[in-house]
Design a protein around this motif. Structure first.
Motif, PDB file in Angstrom:
ATOM      1  N   ALA A   5      -0.428  -4.339  -5.112  1.00  0.00           N
ATOM      2  CA  ALA A   5       0.006  -3.292  -5.049  1.00  0.00           C
ATOM      3  C   ALA A   5       1.460  -3.164  -5.702  1.00  0.00           C
ATOM      4  O   ALA A   5       1.559  -2.050  -6.549  1.00  0.00           O
ATOM      5  N   LEU A   6       2.139  -3.761  -4.750  1.00  0.00           N
ATOM      6  CA  LEU A   6       3.624  -3.407  -5.819  1.00  0.00           C
ATOM      7  C   LEU A   6       3.189  -3.918  -7.408  1.00  0.00           C
ATOM      8  O   LEU A   6       4.535  -3.644  -7.576  1.00  0.00           O
ATOM      9  N   VAL A 191      -4.270   5.543  -0.608  1.00  0.00           N
ATOM     10  CA  VAL A 191      -4.278   4.324   0.663  1.00  0.00           C
ATOM     11  C   VAL A 191      -4.964   3.127   0.852  1.00  0.00           C
ATOM     12  O   VAL A 191      -6.032   3.424   0.561  1.00  0.00           O
ATOM     13  N   LEU A 192      -4.832   2.219   1.089  1.00  0.00           N
ATOM     14  CA  LEU A 192      -4.680   0.861   1.359  1.00  0.00           C
ATOM     15  C   LEU A 192      -4.940   0.263   2.438  1.00  0.00           C
ATOM     16  O   LEU A 192      -4.279   0.378   3.129  1.00  0.00           O
ATOM     17  N   GLY A 193      -6.657   0.369   2.633  1.00  0.00           N
ATOM     18  CA  GLY A 193      -7.100  -1.198   3.398  1.00  0.00           C
ATOM     19  C   GLY A 193      -6.104  -2.325   3.446  1.00  0.00           C
ATOM     20  O   GLY A 193      -7.412  -2.652   2.843  1.00  0.00           O
ATOM     21  N   VAL A 194      -5.097  -3.160   3.512  1.00  0.00           N
ATOM     22  CA  VAL A 194      -4.106  -3.911   3.549  1.00  0.00           C
ATOM     23  C   VAL A 194      -5.321  -5.268   3.444  1.00  0.00           C
ATOM     24  O   VAL A 194      -5.551  -6.042   2.414  1.00  0.00           O
ATOM     25  N   GLU A 195      -6.405  -5.647   5.155  1.00  0.00           N
ATOM     26  CA  GLU A 195      -7.023  -6.398   5.198  1.00  0.00           C
ATOM     27  C   GLU A 195      -8.359  -6.453   4.708  1.00  0.00           C
ATOM     28  O   GLU A 195      -9.185  -7.519   4.326  1.00  0.00           O
ATOM     29  N   TYR A 222      -9.580  -6.260  -3.366  1.00  0.00           N
ATOM     30  CA  TYR A 222      -8.736  -4.616  -3.540  1.00  0.00           C
ATOM     31  C   TYR A 222      -8.864  -3.526  -4.590  1.00  0.00           C
ATOM     32  O   TYR A 222      -8.629  -2.735  -4.397  1.00  0.00           O
ATOM     33  N   ARG A 223     -10.437  -4.628  -4.882  1.00  0.00           N
ATOM     34  CA  ARG A 223     -10.996  -3.198  -5.157  1.00  0.00           C
ATOM     35  C   ARG A 223     -11.778  -2.199  -3.668  1.00  0.00           C
ATOM     36  O   ARG A 223     -11.120  -1.179  -4.625  1.00  0.00           O
ATOM     37  N   VAL A 224     -11.715  -2.820  -2.780  1.00  0.00           N
ATOM     38  CA  VAL A 224     -12.473  -1.654  -1.645  1.00  0.00           C
ATOM     39  C   VAL A 224     -11.380  -1.105  -0.994  1.00  0.00           C
ATOM     40  O   VAL A 224     -11.381  -0.518  -0.335  1.00  0.00           O
ATOM     41  N   ALA A 225     -10.192  -1.548  -1.290  1.00  0.00           N
ATOM     42  CA  ALA A 225      -9.030  -1.478  -0.338  1.00  0.00           C
ATOM     43  C   ALA A 225      -8.331   0.670  -0.319  1.00  0.00           C
ATOM     44  O   ALA A 225      -8.550   0.876   0.880  1.00  0.00           O
ATOM     45  N   VAL A 240       0.386   4.218  -0.923  1.00  0.00           N
ATOM     46  CA  VAL A 240       1.738   4.350  -2.012  1.00  0.00           C
ATOM     47  C   VAL A 240       1.713   5.821  -2.993  1.00  0.00           C
ATOM     48  O   VAL A 240       0.936   6.107  -2.822  1.00  0.00           O
ATOM     49  N   ALA A 241       3.158   6.117  -2.773  1.00  0.00           N
ATOM     50  CA  ALA A 241       3.468   7.281  -2.668  1.00  0.00           C
ATOM     51  C   ALA A 241       4.272   7.381  -4.018  1.00  0.00           C
ATOM     52  O   ALA A 241       4.587   5.776  -4.610  1.00  0.00           O
ATOM     53  N   ARG A 242       5.071   8.698  -4.659  1.00  0.00           N
ATOM     54  CA  ARG A 242       5.831   8.673  -5.464  1.00  0.00           C
ATOM     55  C   ARG A 242       6.554   9.973  -4.937  1.00  0.00           C
ATOM     56  O   ARG A 242       5.949  11.065  -4.800  1.00  0.00           O
TER      57      ARG A 242
END
Length: 408
Positions: A5-6, A191-195, A222-225, A240-242
């Motif tokens: 994500a970073l 919004v990502l589910g990290v695991e 990462y595709r399904v996060a 992840v926001a801006r």
């Protein structure tokens, strides 16, 4: 997952990054390797000492080490970082006001357009962990289990045993993390589910893979996060926001036009956003009369992309000009008309209100009028986003024809 994500959302090196609550520097060190100017900020002096050791071992350099709390970043000037990481502080702030304060401070020190990365412990993380490690916890500590389930608050126990500091944590419900960031003035990009799909798998399984097999699982995760259906079944959530660019430009516009006595109103996508609807704004539409359009150009000549002129298309006619404010396009429409058969009919907004934008009053069409305009144009998904924010009485009055509307 977090590193991906970073990599996707950070500006290029050597951008200035604040790693707020970065502990012993895991992410700070990795970003420094990539050429970023990273300032590590943490509440714990011990973590900062450990970070200095790890930084030396890694052979990298950080821009600075600072000790303090995420709710008070007063030592940093406004807009002093190109990106901010909050990958830990919100775990340990029990009160909503504290979490909002940390987000507000992050927004203050972040430049417009810069990304913010915010980590949360997911509401059901403790229950899932107990199911694997201590399944009897649910009955042996039923009060704490219920408190965590209903409030997300964990306040008790001592780190390192009796006499150590109290361990506190807040476990956020998946439905609350994005709204918290929107309320703080950010635009939420993901919004990502990290695991991901491999939550609670620690020993064996995918974690012993290498090479192509590991990469395939990492890609899949990462595709399904971003799939909301998994967010209750992970241990951590990453927002992840801006910090929006458009707000600063619009504040400048509103202040100058009001000082000059130029009548205007904000319409289009920025209008619902100003009313609190969580929408990402890509440009700003401003309605005025013909004289106002040319006055706008006179006040902002350095921002002109397309000079104001009477322009006529298949459906609309107006004294139209396009401007650029810090990468945000502003379109000005003076004396806007819509084609109706062989004639042109005025289509300007007839309802108006004032909205506070970071201390500056901004003239804007009412949300109810914009919502009905979306419906008439067939933009039903956007109208649905706005409806729950509308005032019921005003919306009904417009629907009944008790107040004329003309926005098209």
């Amino acid at each position: 997952m977090t590193l991906r994500a970073l990599a996707e959302h950070l500006p290029p090196p050597s951008a200035r990054v604040l790693d707020c609550g970065g502990g012993p520097g895991r992410y700070a060190i990795e970003l420094a390797r990539q050429g970023y100017q990273v300032t590590l900020f943490d509440l714990s002096a011990g973590n900062l000492r450990l970070a200095r050791e790890k930084v030396a071992e890694a052979g990298v350099t950080l821009a600075g080490y600072e000790q303090g709390t995420a709710t008070d970043l007063a030592r940093f000037a406004n807009d002093s970082f190109d990106a901010v990481l909050l990958l830990g502080p919100l775990y340990h702030l029990l009160e909503a006001e504290e979490r909002a304060g940390a987000l507000a401070e992050a927004g203050r020190v972040l430049r417009a357009g810069g990304p913010l990365f915010v980590a949360f412990i997911s509401r059901y993380a403790a229950h899932r962990d107990a199911a694997q490690r201590v399944p009897t916890w649910l009955v042996e500590d039923a009060v704490q289990a219920e408190t965590l389930l209903t409030s997300g608050r964990l306040a008790g126990g001592r780190e390192g045993g009796e006499g150590g500091p109290q361990f506190v944590a807040y476990m956020a419900h998946p439905a609350e993390v994005a709204p918290a960031c929107w309320r703080a003035g950010f635009e939420v990009l993901a919004v990502l589910g990290v695991e991901g799909l491999v939550s609670v798998i620690e020993d064996g399984g995918v974690n012993v893979l290498t090479g192509a097999a590991w990469d395939a699982w990492a890609d899949l995760n990462y595709r399904v996060a971003a799939d909301p259906s998994i967010h209750g079944c992970v241990e951590h959530l990453l927002v992840v926001a801006r910090k929006p660019r458009w707000r600063g430009g619009l504040r400048q516009i509103a202040q100058r036009l009001d000082a000059a006595g130029v009548r205007y109103r904000v319409v289009g996508g920025a209008s619902p956003a100003l009313h609190g609807v969580p929408l990402i704004v890509n440009d700003i539409d401003i309605e005025t009369d013909a004289a106002g359009a040319y006055a706008f150009q006179a006040h902002f000549p350095e921002h002109v992309l397309e000079p104001v002129a009477l322009r006529e298309g298949d459906a609309y006619r107006s004294h139209f000009g396009r401007f650029d404010f810090d990468g945000v396009t502003v379109e000005v429409m003076g004396d806007l008309h819509r084609r109706e058969g062989a004639r042109w009919a005025p289509t300007s907004a007839v309802t108006e209100t004032m909205v506070d934008l970071d201390g500056v009053p901004v003239r804007v069409s009412t949300l109810e009028e914009e919502t009905l305009a979306y419906i008439r144009r067939g933009k039903l998904a956007r109208a649905a986003q706005c409806l729950s924010y509308c005032d019921h009485g005003r919306l009904v009055a417009l629907l009944r024809g008790e107040q004329m509307i003309m926005v098209l």
